[in-house]
Enzyme design. Structure first.
Site, PDB file in Angstrom:
ATOM      1  N   SER A 143       0.762 -15.711 -51.248  1.00 49.21           N
ATOM      2  CA  SER A 143      -0.611 -14.916 -51.737  1.00 49.21           C
ATOM      3  C   SER A 143      -1.973 -15.700 -51.700  1.00 49.21           C
ATOM      4  CB  SER A 143      -0.013 -14.456 -52.710  1.00 49.21           C
ATOM      5  OG  SER A 143      -1.357 -13.886 -53.740  1.00 49.21           O
ATOM      6  N   TYR A 156       0.809 -15.481 -62.505  1.00 47.27           N
ATOM      7  CA  TYR A 156       0.999 -14.892 -60.778  1.00 47.27           C
ATOM      8  C   TYR A 156       0.312 -16.499 -60.028  1.00 47.27           C
ATOM      9  CZ  TYR A 156       0.588 -12.103 -56.271  1.00 47.27           C
ATOM     10  OH  TYR A 156       0.905 -11.541 -55.120  1.00 47.27           O
TER      11      TYR A 156
END
Length: 249
Positions: A143, A156
């Site tokens: 990501s 995250y």
């Protein structure tokens, strides 16, 4: 570009979003598809759709990537069906954004289990066979949060930085083999990931984090990036792809 027709690709997290889009793209290019996800009904429906739309060979296997045994069985069944796993797409992931002060420890642990251990279990299960065959391609979906950290993304982002680090380490260790490694880092994509956020403070501010005039990416945009990487000539190894939406302001 090389054809992927007849190659076998395992896709984790294939029941929706980016995983589903990757499955459709690779199936349209003639690959054998192995769909892996916990939601058996969703991947069974997708398998039937792929078979009807593309006449593809498709195997749907209920898989929890946090279980080493599940992932080992996934690869075992894929080999029994197709002989060799040519491509592994480590796509399964969760994005449970929260403020650290709200102490959602169970969700931190879930992200570590899915986003990091799930990738490691996939690598563990396919790498020996790829080394023996002298070919293969591992695609890890990270990501842009693995490049940048923002409030609520601390855990995250930590998991996605770990995926990037693993991808870089694999590339260096496997540089003298014919096994390719690609790290894909999507930006804001329209998927169901944001609906899993339970931190009420994050829910209240999430829409403000993405400019109203910015068109977010679609899952198929990431699928095209994956196909670009896996269809390169044998001598080309695309190690890193970052895909961001264009701010049209």
């Amino acid at each position: 570009m090389n054809s992927i027709k007849g190659k076998t690709a395992i896709i984790t997290g294939a029941s929706s979003g980016i995983g589903e889009a990757i499955a459709k793209k690779l199936a349209s290019e003639g690959a054998n598809i192995v769909l892996a996800a916990r939601r058996e009904d969703r991947i069974s429906t997708l398998a039937n759709e792929l078979k009807e739309s593309f006449s593809s060979e498709v195997l749907a296997i209920s898989t929890d990537v946090t279980s080493r045994e599940d992932v080992e069985q996934l690869v075992k069944q894929a080999k029994e069906k197709f002989g060799q796993v040519d491509i592994l797409i480590n796509n399964a992931g969760v994005m449970l954004l929260s403020f650290l002060k709200n102490d959602l420890v169970d969700q931190w642990e879930q992200m570590v289990d899915v986003n990091i251990k799930g990738v490691l279990f996939g690598v563990h299960a396919v790498l020996p066979g790829m080394l023996e065959a002298g070919r293969g391609h591992v695609v890890n979906v990270s990501s842009v949060a693995g490049h940048e950290v923002f409030p609520t993304s601390a855990v995250y982002s930590a998991t996605k930085y770990a995926v990037r680090a693993l991808s870089m380490g694999m590339e260096k260790e496997l540089a003298e083999t014919a096994i390719k490694v690609t790290n894909i880092s999507p930006g804001a994509v329209q998927t169901e990931l944001t609906t899993h956020i339970t931190d009420e403070e994050v829910q209240g501010m999430f829409k403000k984090m993405i400019p109203e005039d910015m068109k977010v990416l679609e899952a198929k945009d990431i699928a095209e990036s994956v196909f670009y990487a896996v269809s390169q000539p044998d001598h080309v190894n695309v190690n890193e792809v970052i895909v961001r939406p264009v701010n049209q302001a």
